[in-house]
Design a protein around this motif. Structure first.
Motif, PDB file in Angstrom:
ATOM      1  N   LEU A  65       0.837  -1.206   0.000  1.00  0.00           N
ATOM      2  CA  LEU A  65       0.000   0.000   0.000  1.00  0.00           C
ATOM      3  C   LEU A  65       0.872   1.257   0.000  1.00  0.00           C
ATOM      4  O   LEU A  65       0.517   2.274  -0.601  1.00  0.00           O
ATOM      5  CB  LEU A  65      -0.934   0.004   1.213  1.00  0.00           C
ATOM      6  N   ALA A  66       2.036   1.187   0.668  1.00  0.00           N
ATOM      7  CA  ALA A  66       2.966   2.319   0.651  1.00  0.00           C
ATOM      8  C   ALA A  66       3.503   2.548  -0.765  1.00  0.00           C
ATOM      9  O   ALA A  66       3.721   3.691  -1.183  1.00  0.00           O
ATOM     10  CB  ALA A  66       4.112   2.070   1.629  1.00  0.00           C
ATOM     11  N   LEU A  67       3.689   1.448  -1.516  1.00  0.00           N
ATOM     12  CA  LEU A  67       4.125   1.585  -2.912  1.00  0.00           C
ATOM     13  C   LEU A  67       3.035   2.242  -3.755  1.00  0.00           C
ATOM     14  O   LEU A  67       3.323   3.113  -4.588  1.00  0.00           O
ATOM     15  CB  LEU A  67       4.485   0.211  -3.486  1.00  0.00           C
ATOM     16  N   VAL A  68       1.776   1.859  -3.547  1.00  0.00           N
ATOM     17  CA  VAL A  68       0.666   2.518  -4.259  1.00  0.00           C
ATOM     18  C   VAL A  68       0.626   3.994  -3.871  1.00  0.00           C
ATOM     19  O   VAL A  68       0.472   4.881  -4.727  1.00  0.00           O
ATOM     20  CB  VAL A  68      -0.677   1.823  -3.954  1.00  0.00           C
ATOM     21  N   ALA A  69       0.812   4.277  -2.572  1.00  0.00           N
ATOM     22  CA  ALA A  69       0.807   5.666  -2.090  1.00  0.00           C
ATOM     23  C   ALA A  69       1.913   6.487  -2.753  1.00  0.00           C
ATOM     24  O   ALA A  69       1.771   7.706  -2.951  1.00  0.00           O
ATOM     25  CB  ALA A  69       0.972   5.686  -0.571  1.00  0.00           C
ATOM     26  N   ALA A  70       3.021   5.817  -3.119  1.00  0.00           N
ATOM     27  CA  ALA A  70       4.124   6.507  -3.796  1.00  0.00           C
ATOM     28  C   ALA A  70       3.712   7.033  -5.172  1.00  0.00           C
ATOM     29  O   ALA A  70       4.358   7.934  -5.718  1.00  0.00           O
ATOM     30  CB  ALA A  70       5.322   5.568  -3.926  1.00  0.00           C
ATOM     31  N   HIS A  71       2.632   6.468  -5.738  1.00  0.00           N
ATOM     32  CA  HIS A  71       2.130   6.912  -7.046  1.00  0.00           C
ATOM     33  C   HIS A  71       0.979   7.927  -6.915  1.00  0.00           C
ATOM     34  O   HIS A  71       0.441   8.378  -7.926  1.00  0.00           O
ATOM     35  CB  HIS A  71       1.617   5.707  -7.854  1.00  0.00           C
ATOM     36  N   ALA A  72       0.581   8.240  -5.680  1.00  0.00           N
ATOM     37  CA  ALA A  72      -0.593   9.096  -5.451  1.00  0.00           C
ATOM     38  C   ALA A  72      -0.182  10.558  -5.276  1.00  0.00           C
ATOM     39  O   ALA A  72       0.944  10.855  -4.884  1.00  0.00           O
ATOM     40  CB  ALA A  72      -1.341   8.612  -4.214  1.00  0.00           C
ATOM     41  N   ARG A  73      -1.132  11.450  -5.536  1.00  0.00           N
ATOM     42  CA  ARG A  73      -0.879  12.876  -5.310  1.00  0.00           C
ATOM     43  C   ARG A  73      -1.051  13.182  -3.817  1.00  0.00           C
ATOM     44  O   ARG A  73      -2.058  12.799  -3.224  1.00  0.00           O
ATOM     45  CB  ARG A  73      -1.866  13.702  -6.140  1.00  0.00           C
ATOM     46  N   GLY A  74      -0.071  13.826  -3.217  1.00  0.00           N
ATOM     47  CA  GLY A  74      -0.186  14.200  -1.806  1.00  0.00           C
ATOM     48  C   GLY A  74       0.452  13.178  -0.877  1.00  0.00           C
ATOM     49  O   GLY A  74       1.130  12.238  -1.322  1.00  0.00           O
ATOM     50  N   VAL A  75       0.203  13.364   0.412  1.00  0.00           N
ATOM     51  CA  VAL A  75       0.844  12.537   1.446  1.00  0.00           C
ATOM     52  C   VAL A  75      -0.139  11.494   1.971  1.00  0.00           C
ATOM     53  O   VAL A  75      -1.309  11.803   2.221  1.00  0.00           O
ATOM     54  CB  VAL A  75       1.347  13.419   2.613  1.00  0.00           C
ATOM     55  N   THR A  76       0.332  10.272   2.132  1.00  0.00           N
ATOM     56  CA  THR A  76      -0.441   9.207   2.798  1.00  0.00           C
ATOM     57  C   THR A  76       0.208   8.929   4.149  1.00  0.00           C
ATOM     58  O   THR A  76       1.436   8.844   4.238  1.00  0.00           O
ATOM     59  CB  THR A  76      -0.460   7.921   1.945  1.00  0.00           C
ATOM     60  N   VAL A  77      -0.632   8.807   5.185  1.00  0.00           N
ATOM     61  CA  VAL A  77      -0.133   8.541   6.543  1.00  0.00           C
ATOM     62  C   VAL A  77      -0.726   7.229   7.048  1.00  0.00           C
ATOM     63  O   VAL A  77      -1.950   7.044   7.021  1.00  0.00           O
ATOM     64  CB  VAL A  77      -0.537   9.664   7.532  1.00  0.00           C
ATOM     65  N   PHE A  78       0.143   6.328   7.495  1.00  0.00           N
ATOM     66  CA  PHE A  78      -0.286   5.099   8.170  1.00  0.00           C
ATOM     67  C   PHE A  78      -0.007   5.298   9.659  1.00  0.00           C
ATOM     68  O   PHE A  78       1.161   5.382  10.068  1.00  0.00           O
ATOM     69  CB  PHE A  78       0.494   3.887   7.647  1.00  0.00           C
ATOM     70  N   ARG A  79      -1.055   5.390  10.483  1.00  0.00           N
ATOM     71  CA  ARG A  79      -0.900   5.700  11.906  1.00  0.00           C
ATOM     72  C   ARG A  79      -0.566   4.446  12.723  1.00  0.00           C
ATOM     73  O   ARG A  79      -1.157   3.382  12.504  1.00  0.00           O
ATOM     74  CB  ARG A  79      -2.187   6.319  12.457  1.00  0.00           C
ATOM     75  N   GLU A  80       0.336   4.593  13.669  1.00  0.00           N
ATOM     76  CA  GLU A  80       0.652   3.553  14.666  1.00  0.00           C
ATOM     77  C   GLU A  80       0.979   2.201  14.026  1.00  0.00           C
ATOM     78  O   GLU A  80       0.281   1.216  14.204  1.00  0.00           O
ATOM     79  CB  GLU A  80      -0.511   3.407  15.670  1.00  0.00           C
ATOM     80  N   VAL A  81       2.086   2.190  13.282  1.00  0.00           N
ATOM     81  CA  VAL A  81       2.486   0.956  12.593  1.00  0.00           C
ATOM     82  C   VAL A  81       3.763   0.356  13.203  1.00  0.00           C
ATOM     83  O   VAL A  81       4.555  -0.278  12.505  1.00  0.00           O
ATOM     84  CB  VAL A  81       2.663   1.194  11.066  1.00  0.00           C
ATOM     85  N   SER A  82       3.940   0.523  14.512  1.00  0.00           N
ATOM     86  CA  SER A  82       5.154   0.008  15.176  1.00  0.00           C
ATOM     87  C   SER A  82       5.277  -1.509  15.047  1.00  0.00           C
ATOM     88  O   SER A  82       6.384  -2.052  15.063  1.00  0.00           O
ATOM     89  CB  SER A  82       5.166   0.398  16.653  1.00  0.00           C
ATOM     90  N   GLU A  83       4.144  -2.224  14.871  1.00  0.00           N
ATOM     91  CA  GLU A  83       4.170  -3.684  14.725  1.00  0.00           C
ATOM     92  C   GLU A  83       5.025  -4.105  13.523  1.00  0.00           C
ATOM     93  O   GLU A  83       5.591  -5.197  13.508  1.00  0.00           O
ATOM     94  CB  GLU A  83       2.734  -4.204  14.571  1.00  0.00           C
TER      95      GLU A  83
END
Length: 442
Positions: free
Chosen positions: A331-349
């Motif tokens: 999903l982070a790779l898809v977000a790399a192709h998107a306009r703007g910033v994507t935030v994944f909250r609390e992903v310490s796992e």
């Protein structure tokens, strides 16, 4: 695709992805089907079981403990057949340590399986598994009366000594973890009274859906699950649907590859597992889910996806992360192709998976010139809608199957070949990943 000295070259697909395909059996459900059948009285009939390194670790473990396995490969590449369990008499003392390979699910669930029996078993695994945290499982089991040696150790190898006099407990889990929940419930089946586990947010509920099939009285709500003991599971029939975590890579590929339109059929649509479809929808992706039926209590159906040129960033809240924890890299790779910033909250796992996936995602996206960073426990990705793959990029999968497939998609869906080190780790969950995706591009 070519493979030399443990590095695989992945080249752009010539055609868009089109048509329908299935994916291998769900890994989480396959592990549980194997382990529960081994615990049960009588013979269980299993079909659709994933044939992967991780699931074979579970099969090898229960065989060492005395279960009789007669599973065979079927034409679709899955495993099917019978498992005769040890039932009320319990497992046998194995003749040596149980090596769980790279499988955290095998190791953690096995601790719950062994808890009610007065045998001592050393549980170990490969170098990667020996770095992963086990305290989350040993802590509640010790409250129930199980012993682990060496005392105070938080990683494998550990020697577990169970007891036939387990105490039922109510346990407030510090994190949402289906492996933790399952281990406690499996032990609780043999304790006198009700064992309850409460979670801070929902985790996968495959165990709560499957145990009643084996005749075990289980209750489940949004963030709590309990089991009434003592009881002995009884053999039953389990059909394993396709793995949504594997489907996610095909779906994301279709969203990123111009001109693509695909359907993934017979895939588990368990709501705790298809959070990735909702995240993609939040980014504006053309993704649809259609129910077709159920295997036991597990819903299954079709996920369809089309190329989406105008993706936009989104925020994924902390309480949704448990439903996408295995899909965050892709999903982070898809977000790399998107306009703007994507935030994944609390992903310490992600720091304690097969490798530190959080650091690996930031490192890998950096090779593409994409700005990605971690702030506290949040992952940020600043997308580039016109992202172009630089020539000569070499990704390190760090022997992590989810990373290997993620970085392969850069080459498959991009404009230039990439190299992926240790791509073979895909055998852990999706051995035929490349051939499936190449089949859709014919």
């Amino acid at each position: 695709m070519s493979n030399e000295s443990n590095t695989t070259t992945v080249s752009p697909l010539i055609s868009p992805l089109h048509g329908s395909t299935g994916v291998p059996g769900d890994k989480s459900i396959s592990h549980r089907a194997v382990l529960f059948a081994a615990m049960a009285e009588g013979t269980s009939r299993l079909s659709g079981v994933l044939d992967s390194d991780d699931v074979r670790s579970s099969l090898k473990a229960v065989k060492q403990l005395g279960a009789q396995i007669s599973l065979e490969k079927t034409p679709d590449g899955s495993l099917a057949g019978g498992i005769t369990g040890w039932g009320a008499k319990g497992p046998v003392q194995p003749d040596g340590p149980i090596d769980c390979g790279n499988s955290g699910t095998t190791a953690r669930l096995l601790m719950g399986v062994l808890a009610p029996w007065d045998i001592s078993v050393e549980i170990t695994g490969d170098e990667s598994l020996q770095r992963r945290p086990m305290r989350r499982i040993t802590a509640p089991l010790m409250k129930m009366g199980v012993r682990f040696e060496p005392e105070g150790r938080e990683t494998l190898p550990l020697t577990e000594t169970g007891t036939r006099d387990l105490r039922a407990i109510t346990y407030d889990a510090p994190m949402a973890s289906a492996q933790l929940k399952t281990a406690v419930l499996l032990a609780g089946m043999y304790a006198k009274g009700t064992t309850t586990l409460n979670e801070p947010s929902p985790s996968r509920n495959h165990t709560e859906l499957m145990l009643p099939e084996f005749g075990i009285s289980t209750t489940a709500a949004d963030r709590t699950a309990s089991v009434q003991g003592p009881g002995v599971p009884q053999g039953c029939e389990v059909r394993v649907p396709g793995d949504p975590s594997s489907a996610a890579f095909l779906v994301c590929a279709a969203v990123m590859k111009p001109g693509s339109s695909i359907q993934v059929e017979n895939v588990s649509l368990n709501t705790a597992r298809i959070g990735f479809t909702r995240t993609l929808e939040r980014m504006g992706a053309d993704v649809n889910v259609r129910h077709a039926g159920s295997a036991g209590k597990e819903p299954y159906g079709i996920i369809s996806a089309c190329y989406t040129p105008n993706l936009h960033g989104c925020e994924v809240p902390a309480d949704k992360i448990a439903t996408i924890v295995d899909e965050v890299p892709v999903l982070a790779l898809v977000a790399a192709h998107a306009r703007g910033v994507t935030v994944f909250r609390e992903v310490s796992e992600l720091r304690v998976k097969e490798t530190d996936r959080l650091a690996a995602v930031v490192e890998g996206l950096g090779l593409l010139g994409v700005d990605a960073w971690v702030d506290g426990n949040d992952l940020y990705v600043e997308g580039q809608p016109d992202l172009s793959v630089p020539a000569g990029v070499v990704f390190d999968s760090k022997n992590d199957h989810r990373l290997a497939m993620t970085w392969a998609l850069v080459g498959l869906c991009g404009n230039a070949p990439v190299e992926v080190a240790n791509f073979d780790s895909v055998k852990i969950s999706y051995p035929q990943f490349l051939s499936d995706i190449e089949g859709l591009a014919r």
